[in-house]
Design a protein around this motif. Structure first.
Motif, short mmCIF file in Angstrom:
data_model
loop_
_atom_site.label_atom_id
_atom_site.label_comp_id
_atom_site.label_asym_id
_atom_site.label_seq_id
_atom_site.Cartn_x
_atom_site.Cartn_y
_atom_site.Cartn_z
N LEU A 87 -26.59 3.27 -18.43
CA LEU A 87 -25.96 2.34 -19.37
C LEU A 87 -24.51 2.74 -19.64
O LEU A 87 -23.61 1.90 -19.60
N LYS A 88 -24.29 4.02 -19.85
CA LYS A 88 -22.95 4.51 -20.15
C LYS A 88 -21.99 4.23 -18.99
O LYS A 88 -20.84 3.83 -19.19
N ALA A 89 -22.47 4.41 -17.77
CA ALA A 89 -21.63 4.19 -16.59
C ALA A 89 -21.29 2.72 -16.39
O ALA A 89 -20.19 2.39 -15.96
N ALA A 90 -22.21 1.84 -16.73
CA ALA A 90 -22.02 0.41 -16.45
C ALA A 90 -21.39 -0.36 -17.60
O ALA A 90 -20.67 -1.34 -17.37
N ASP A 91 -21.64 0.05 -18.82
CA ASP A 91 -21.23 -0.72 -20.01
C ASP A 91 -19.77 -0.46 -20.34
O ASP A 91 -19.43 0.31 -21.22
N LYS A 92 -18.88 -1.14 -19.61
CA LYS A 92 -17.44 -0.91 -19.76
C LYS A 92 -16.87 -1.44 -21.08
O LYS A 92 -15.90 -0.92 -21.59
N ASP A 93 -17.49 -2.49 -21.64
CA ASP A 93 -16.94 -3.04 -22.88
C ASP A 93 -17.61 -2.47 -24.15
O ASP A 93 -17.25 -2.84 -25.26
N GLY A 94 -18.58 -1.56 -23.95
CA GLY A 94 -19.17 -0.84 -25.08
C GLY A 94 -20.06 -1.68 -25.98
O GLY A 94 -20.31 -1.30 -27.12
N ASP A 95 -20.61 -2.80 -25.47
CA ASP A 95 -21.46 -3.63 -26.32
C ASP A 95 -22.94 -3.24 -26.26
O ASP A 95 -23.78 -3.90 -26.86
N GLY A 96 -23.27 -2.18 -25.52
CA GLY A 96 -24.64 -1.69 -25.48
C GLY A 96 -25.54 -2.39 -24.48
O GLY A 96 -26.75 -2.18 -24.47
N LYS A 97 -24.95 -3.20 -23.61
CA LYS A 97 -25.72 -3.89 -22.59
C LYS A 97 -24.83 -4.13 -21.37
O LYS A 97 -23.61 -4.00 -21.46
N ILE A 98 -25.46 -4.47 -20.25
CA ILE A 98 -24.74 -4.63 -18.99
C ILE A 98 -24.70 -6.11 -18.61
O ILE A 98 -25.74 -6.73 -18.42
N GLY A 99 -23.49 -6.65 -18.52
CA GLY A 99 -23.31 -8.02 -18.06
C GLY A 99 -23.26 -8.06 -16.55
O GLY A 99 -23.15 -7.03 -15.89
N VAL A 100 -23.32 -9.25 -15.99
CA VAL A 100 -23.35 -9.40 -14.53
C VAL A 100 -22.09 -8.84 -13.88
O VAL A 100 -22.18 -8.20 -12.82
N ASP A 101 -20.92 -9.03 -14.49
CA ASP A 101 -19.69 -8.49 -13.89
C ASP A 101 -19.66 -6.98 -13.97
O ASP A 101 -19.18 -6.31 -13.05
N GLU A 102 -20.16 -6.41 -15.05
CA GLU A 102 -20.24 -4.95 -15.19
C GLU A 102 -21.19 -4.39 -14.13
O GLU A 102 -20.91 -3.36 -13.51
N PHE A 103 -22.31 -5.08 -13.93
CA PHE A 103 -23.29 -4.63 -12.92
C PHE A 103 -22.68 -4.68 -11.53
O PHE A 103 -22.78 -3.72 -10.76
N ALA A 104 -22.01 -5.78 -11.20
CA ALA A 104 -21.38 -5.92 -9.88
C ALA A 104 -20.33 -4.84 -9.66
O ALA A 104 -20.26 -4.26 -8.57
N ALA A 105 -19.54 -4.55 -10.68
CA ALA A 105 -18.51 -3.51 -10.57
C ALA A 105 -19.15 -2.14 -10.33
O ALA A 105 -18.68 -1.35 -9.50
N LEU A 106 -20.25 -1.87 -11.03
CA LEU A 106 -20.93 -0.58 -10.86
C LEU A 106 -21.51 -0.44 -9.46
O LEU A 106 -21.38 0.61 -8.84
#
Length: 109
Positions: A87-106
């Motif tokens: 979660l920490k690695a993927a959650d770039k905006d710090g909202d506590g969840k992973i959006g599709v763009d965050e997942f794709a970037a990871l």
């Protein structure tokens, strides 16, 4: 949608075996081993929708715990440490969840 309609079943099996012990999950290596890293953005988004079990548009921490089961029904649950690190690695905006763009970037990291 089944994960093996997007990814190779043998690759999934190898990756699952490689990370079968608790506290061994490395998402970067896992994404590479299942072949997700080399897939198109479209395919990465399809995988995201499979992992987003409640169809909220996000992968929340509770869903993240069961991410391996999204790839194979007999997958193990991630440990709390693995879940938090993922979660920490993927959650770039710090909202506590992973959006599709965050997942794709990871996945593409």
């Amino acid at each position: 949608m089944a994960m093996n309609s997007i990814l190779n079943g043998d690759d999934i099996k190898k990756a699952m075996n490689a990370f079968s012990a608790p506290d061994t999950f490395d998402f970067k290596k896992f994404f590479e081993m299942v072949g997700l890293k080399s897939k198109s953005n479209d395919d990465v988004k399809k995988v995201f929708t499979v992992l987003d079990a409640d169809n909220s548009g996000f992968i929340e921490e509770e869903e993240l715990k069961f991410v391996l089961k999204g790839f194979a029904k007999d997958g193990r649950d991630l440990t709390d440490n693995e879940t938090k690190a993922f979660l920490k690695a993927a959650d770039k905006d710090g909202d506590g969840k992973i959006g599709v763009d965050e997942f794709a970037a990871l996945v593409k990291e």
